[in-house]
Design a protein around this motif. Structure first.
Motif, PDB file in Angstrom:
ATOM      1  N   ILE A   1       0.869  -1.177   0.000  1.00 54.16           N
ATOM      2  CA  ILE A   1       0.000   0.000   0.000  1.00 54.16           C
ATOM      3  C   ILE A   1       0.904   1.225   0.000  1.00 54.16           C
ATOM      4  O   ILE A   1       1.988   1.212   0.596  1.00 54.16           O
ATOM      5  CB  ILE A   1      -0.942   0.003   1.233  1.00 54.16           C
ATOM      6  CG1 ILE A   1      -1.918   1.193   1.191  1.00 54.16           C
ATOM      7  CG2 ILE A   1      -0.155  -0.025   2.533  1.00 54.16           C
ATOM      8  CD1 ILE A   1      -2.984   1.145   2.290  1.00 54.16           C
ATOM      9  N   ALA A   2       0.480   2.277  -0.687  1.00 53.44           N
ATOM     10  CA  ALA A   2       1.270   3.504  -0.739  1.00 53.44           C
ATOM     11  C   ALA A   2       1.307   4.164   0.642  1.00 53.44           C
ATOM     12  O   ALA A   2       0.314   4.125   1.381  1.00 53.44           O
ATOM     13  CB  ALA A   2       0.676   4.466  -1.767  1.00 53.44           C
ATOM     14  N   PRO A   3       2.435   4.795   1.022  1.00 49.30           N
ATOM     15  CA  PRO A   3       2.549   5.386   2.358  1.00 49.30           C
ATOM     16  C   PRO A   3       1.467   6.410   2.678  1.00 49.30           C
ATOM     17  O   PRO A   3       0.945   6.441   3.804  1.00 49.30           O
ATOM     18  CB  PRO A   3       3.937   6.033   2.331  1.00 49.30           C
ATOM     19  CG  PRO A   3       4.702   5.230   1.327  1.00 49.30           C
ATOM     20  CD  PRO A   3       3.703   4.848   0.276  1.00 49.30           C
ATOM     21  N   ASP A   4       1.112   7.268   1.714  1.00 47.86           N
ATOM     22  CA  ASP A   4       0.080   8.264   2.000  1.00 47.86           C
ATOM     23  C   ASP A   4      -1.280   7.605   2.186  1.00 47.86           C
ATOM     24  O   ASP A   4      -2.093   8.061   3.007  1.00 47.86           O
ATOM     25  CB  ASP A   4       0.035   9.327   0.889  1.00 47.86           C
ATOM     26  CG  ASP A   4      -0.282   8.741  -0.475  1.00 47.86           C
ATOM     27  OD1 ASP A   4       0.114   7.587  -0.755  1.00 47.86           O
ATOM     28  OD2 ASP A   4      -0.920   9.441  -1.290  1.00 47.86           O
ATOM     29  N   GLU A   5      -1.527   6.524   1.455  1.00 47.46           N
ATOM     30  CA  GLU A   5      -2.789   5.803   1.622  1.00 47.46           C
ATOM     31  C   GLU A   5      -2.829   5.092   2.972  1.00 47.46           C
ATOM     32  O   GLU A   5      -3.869   5.072   3.639  1.00 47.46           O
ATOM     33  CB  GLU A   5      -2.971   4.808   0.480  1.00 47.46           C
ATOM     34  CG  GLU A   5      -3.157   5.484  -0.870  1.00 47.46           C
ATOM     35  CD  GLU A   5      -3.301   4.498  -2.005  1.00 47.46           C
ATOM     36  OE1 GLU A   5      -3.794   4.911  -3.078  1.00 47.46           O
ATOM     37  OE2 GLU A   5      -2.924   3.308  -1.846  1.00 47.46           O
ATOM     38  N   LEU A   6      -1.701   4.516   3.378  1.00 47.38           N
ATOM     39  CA  LEU A   6      -1.635   3.862   4.681  1.00 47.38           C
ATOM     40  C   LEU A   6      -1.880   4.875   5.795  1.00 47.38           C
ATOM     41  O   LEU A   6      -2.607   4.596   6.763  1.00 47.38           O
ATOM     42  CB  LEU A   6      -0.272   3.191   4.856  1.00 47.38           C
ATOM     43  CG  LEU A   6      -0.034   2.445   6.162  1.00 47.38           C
ATOM     44  CD1 LEU A   6      -1.069   1.347   6.368  1.00 47.38           C
ATOM     45  CD2 LEU A   6       1.379   1.865   6.192  1.00 47.38           C
ATOM     46  N   ALA A   7      -1.311   6.062   5.665  1.00 46.09           N
ATOM     47  CA  ALA A   7      -1.531   7.109   6.672  1.00 46.09           C
ATOM     48  C   ALA A   7      -2.998   7.520   6.713  1.00 46.09           C
ATOM     49  O   ALA A   7      -3.557   7.762   7.794  1.00 46.09           O
ATOM     50  CB  ALA A   7      -0.642   8.313   6.370  1.00 46.09           C
ATOM     51  N   ALA A   8      -3.626   7.605   5.537  1.00 43.16           N
ATOM     52  CA  ALA A   8      -5.045   7.973   5.488  1.00 43.16           C
ATOM     53  C   ALA A   8      -5.905   6.900   6.146  1.00 43.16           C
ATOM     54  O   ALA A   8      -6.864   7.212   6.867  1.00 43.16           O
ATOM     55  CB  ALA A   8      -5.471   8.192   4.041  1.00 43.16           C
ATOM     56  N   VAL A   9      -5.568   5.643   5.918  1.00 46.72           N
ATOM     57  CA  VAL A   9      -6.303   4.549   6.559  1.00 46.72           C
ATOM     58  C   VAL A   9      -6.137   4.618   8.072  1.00 46.72           C
ATOM     59  O   VAL A   9      -7.106   4.460   8.830  1.00 46.72           O
ATOM     60  CB  VAL A   9      -5.823   3.190   6.006  1.00 46.72           C
ATOM     61  CG1 VAL A   9      -6.362   2.040   6.866  1.00 46.72           C
ATOM     62  CG2 VAL A   9      -6.263   3.007   4.562  1.00 46.72           C
ATOM     63  N   ALA A  10      -4.912   4.845   8.527  1.00 52.81           N
ATOM     64  CA  ALA A  10      -4.663   4.923   9.969  1.00 52.81           C
ATOM     65  C   ALA A  10      -5.464   6.059  10.601  1.00 52.81           C
ATOM     66  O   ALA A  10      -6.034   5.897  11.698  1.00 52.81           O
ATOM     67  CB  ALA A  10      -3.173   5.111  10.220  1.00 52.81           C
TER      68      ALA A  10
ATOM     69  N   ALA B   1       4.642  -6.796  12.127  1.00 55.41           N
ATOM     70  CA  ALA B   1       5.269  -5.705  12.880  1.00 55.41           C
ATOM     71  C   ALA B   1       5.116  -4.382  12.139  1.00 55.41           C
ATOM     72  O   ALA B   1       4.912  -3.328  12.766  1.00 55.41           O
ATOM     73  CB  ALA B   1       6.746  -6.020  13.106  1.00 55.41           C
ATOM     74  N   ALA B   2       5.186  -4.422  10.818  1.00 56.45           N
ATOM     75  CA  ALA B   2       4.999  -3.205  10.023  1.00 56.45           C
ATOM     76  C   ALA B   2       3.566  -2.693  10.138  1.00 56.45           C
ATOM     77  O   ALA B   2       3.336  -1.474  10.240  1.00 56.45           O
ATOM     78  CB  ALA B   2       5.359  -3.472   8.566  1.00 56.45           C
ATOM     79  N   TYR B   3       2.588  -3.598  10.116  1.00 55.25           N
ATOM     80  CA  TYR B   3       1.200  -3.175  10.323  1.00 55.25           C
ATOM     81  C   TYR B   3       1.029  -2.538  11.701  1.00 55.25           C
ATOM     82  O   TYR B   3       0.359  -1.513  11.848  1.00 55.25           O
ATOM     83  CB  TYR B   3       0.248  -4.374  10.206  1.00 55.25           C
ATOM     84  CG  TYR B   3       0.028  -4.872   8.808  1.00 55.25           C
ATOM     85  CD1 TYR B   3      -0.415  -4.027   7.798  1.00 55.25           C
ATOM     86  CD2 TYR B   3       0.237  -6.214   8.489  1.00 55.25           C
ATOM     87  CE1 TYR B   3      -0.632  -4.490   6.519  1.00 55.25           C
ATOM     88  CE2 TYR B   3       0.019  -6.691   7.214  1.00 55.25           C
ATOM     89  CZ  TYR B   3      -0.409  -5.831   6.230  1.00 55.25           C
ATOM     90  OH  TYR B   3      -0.615  -6.290   4.966  1.00 55.25           O
ATOM     91  N   ARG B   4       1.639  -3.153  12.687  1.00 57.88           N
ATOM     92  CA  ARG B   4       1.517  -2.642  14.049  1.00 57.88           C
ATOM     93  C   ARG B   4       2.146  -1.255  14.161  1.00 57.88           C
ATOM     94  O   ARG B   4       1.604  -0.367  14.821  1.00 57.88           O
ATOM     95  CB  ARG B   4       2.207  -3.616  15.012  1.00 57.88           C
ATOM     96  CG  ARG B   4       2.010  -3.295  16.479  1.00 57.88           C
ATOM     97  CD  ARG B   4       0.603  -3.621  16.920  1.00 57.88           C
ATOM     98  NE  ARG B   4       0.470  -3.508  18.365  1.00 57.88           N
ATOM     99  CZ  ARG B   4      -0.636  -3.812  19.032  1.00 57.88           C
ATOM    100  NH1 ARG B   4      -1.693  -4.251  18.378  1.00 57.88           N
ATOM    101  NH2 ARG B   4      -0.680  -3.685  20.330  1.00 57.88           N
ATOM    102  N   ALA B   5       3.292  -1.079  13.496  1.00 60.97           N
ATOM    103  CA  ALA B   5       3.955   0.229  13.541  1.00 60.97           C
ATOM    104  C   ALA B   5       3.101   1.300  12.886  1.00 60.97           C
ATOM    105  O   ALA B   5       3.082   2.456  13.326  1.00 60.97           O
ATOM    106  CB  ALA B   5       5.314   0.139  12.855  1.00 60.97           C
ATOM    107  N   ALA B   6       2.386   0.929  11.822  1.00 60.53           N
ATOM    108  CA  ALA B   6       1.578   1.902  11.090  1.00 60.53           C
ATOM    109  C   ALA B   6       0.230   2.168  11.753  1.00 60.53           C
ATOM    110  O   ALA B   6      -0.268   3.300  11.738  1.00 60.53           O
ATOM    111  CB  ALA B   6       1.360   1.415   9.660  1.00 60.53           C
ATOM    112  N   LEU B   7      -0.369   1.124  12.335  1.00 62.61           N
ATOM    113  CA  LEU B   7      -1.743   1.235  12.824  1.00 62.61           C
ATOM    114  C   LEU B   7      -1.852   1.193  14.340  1.00 62.61           C
ATOM    115  O   LEU B   7      -2.938   1.454  14.887  1.00 62.61           O
ATOM    116  CB  LEU B   7      -2.597   0.107  12.228  1.00 62.61           C
ATOM    117  CG  LEU B   7      -2.646   0.028  10.698  1.00 62.61           C
ATOM    118  CD1 LEU B   7      -3.431  -1.202  10.259  1.00 62.61           C
ATOM    119  CD2 LEU B   7      -3.236   1.294  10.097  1.00 62.61           C
TER     120      LEU B   7
END
Length: 274
Positions: free
Chosen positions: A168-177, A204-210
């Motif tokens: 997923i693109a970083p900006d999209e991941l941030a928007a989801v979070a 771990a990456a999902y956890r770091a983002a969300l």
């Protein structure tokens, strides 16, 4: 639900095949059940009898299931050769981003449109999205669509070349979070402990983002069903598919408990009508 022979092709006779055109692209979608909508996306190499069994469990739990045909031959028990060819075609398809990470597969946009249609048809607060393996992270990307409220990521395997990457693109991941925090929503992820295609680094990456919005369930490898179709026996020899091929359909099985947790998660996230 009556027992079916999972070693035989599934005619999907209890589903209705609809041809849906979204953003100019037509795909077949298998639909069954009544209730709030849930998109069930098949793992590689397609809508197998095991995937259809899971979709029926979701249907029988009181949901209307939408199962899009994204690759492979619908209902088939793929052998090792044909399944590998389906995988190769998907990896080079413009619809998918199998390698690299940090970007979203274009097909996710089509799936968001499907979610909007499902929500329009079924009503309620929103719809659920269950992705598996190749499609695992699509459920998270679909959270960019307001209709999607309950993302389930079963052994998300993309990108294939970066165990710690997220497809997923970083900006999209941030928007989801941000959306998950604002709307008090969560994501559920499931994997086997020793899965080489969905390793601990990815969760771990999902956890770091969300943060706490991501709930991880890690199933022990010895809970996996050792009897698998030839495609999995040759190409996916380690425990991988938590609620399909490697599920043990017996009371007390950790994989059956994982299935039940998914159903409970969908009910909780989609509200009192679920």
């Amino acid at each position: 639900m009556s027992q079916r022979d999972l070693a035989q092709d599934d005619p999907l006779a209890d589903f209705t095949a609809l041809h849906m055109t979204i953003e100019g692209v037509e795909k077949r979608v298998w639909v069954a059940g009544d209730g709030l909508g849930v998109i069930v996306m098949a793992e590689m190499p397609g809508i197998s009898p095991h995937v259809a069994r899971f979709a029926r469990w979701v249907r029988d739990a009181g949901f209307r299931v939408y199962m899009p045909s994204l690759f492979g031959r619908d209902g088939a028990v793929a052998d090792a050769e044909s399944g590998a060819e389906t995988f190769r075609r998907a990896c080079i398809s413009a619809e998918f981003r199998a390698l690299g990470g940090g970007t979203s597969s274009p097909v996710a946009r089509w799936l968001m449109g499907l979610a909007r249609l499902a929500h329009d048809e079924c009503g309620g607060a929103g719809v659920g999205a269950v992705g598996m393996c190749f499609t695992g992270n699509f459920a998270l990307t679909m959270m960019l669509e307001p209709a999607v409220r309950a993302p389930v990521l079963c052994q998300p395997s993309l990108p294939l070349d970066n165990p710690a990457g997220i497809e997923i693109a970083p900006d999209e991941l941030a928007a989801v979070a941000r959306r998950m925090e604002l709307e008090d929503l969560n994501a559920l992820g499931l994997r086997f402990a020793g899965d080489p295609f969905c390793r601990a680094e990815r969760f771990a990456a999902y956890r770091a983002a969300l943060g706490d919005r991501f709930t991880a369930r890690v199933v022990p490898d010895d809970a996996a069903n050792p009897a698998t179709p030839s495609f999995f026996a040759r190409h996916v020899p380690a425990p991988h598919s938590v609620v399909t091929v490697h599920l043990v359909d017996e009371a007390g099985s950790p994989t059956l408990a994982a299935r039940d947790e998914i159903l409970a998660f969908l009910r909780a996230q989609l509200g009192p009508n679920a």
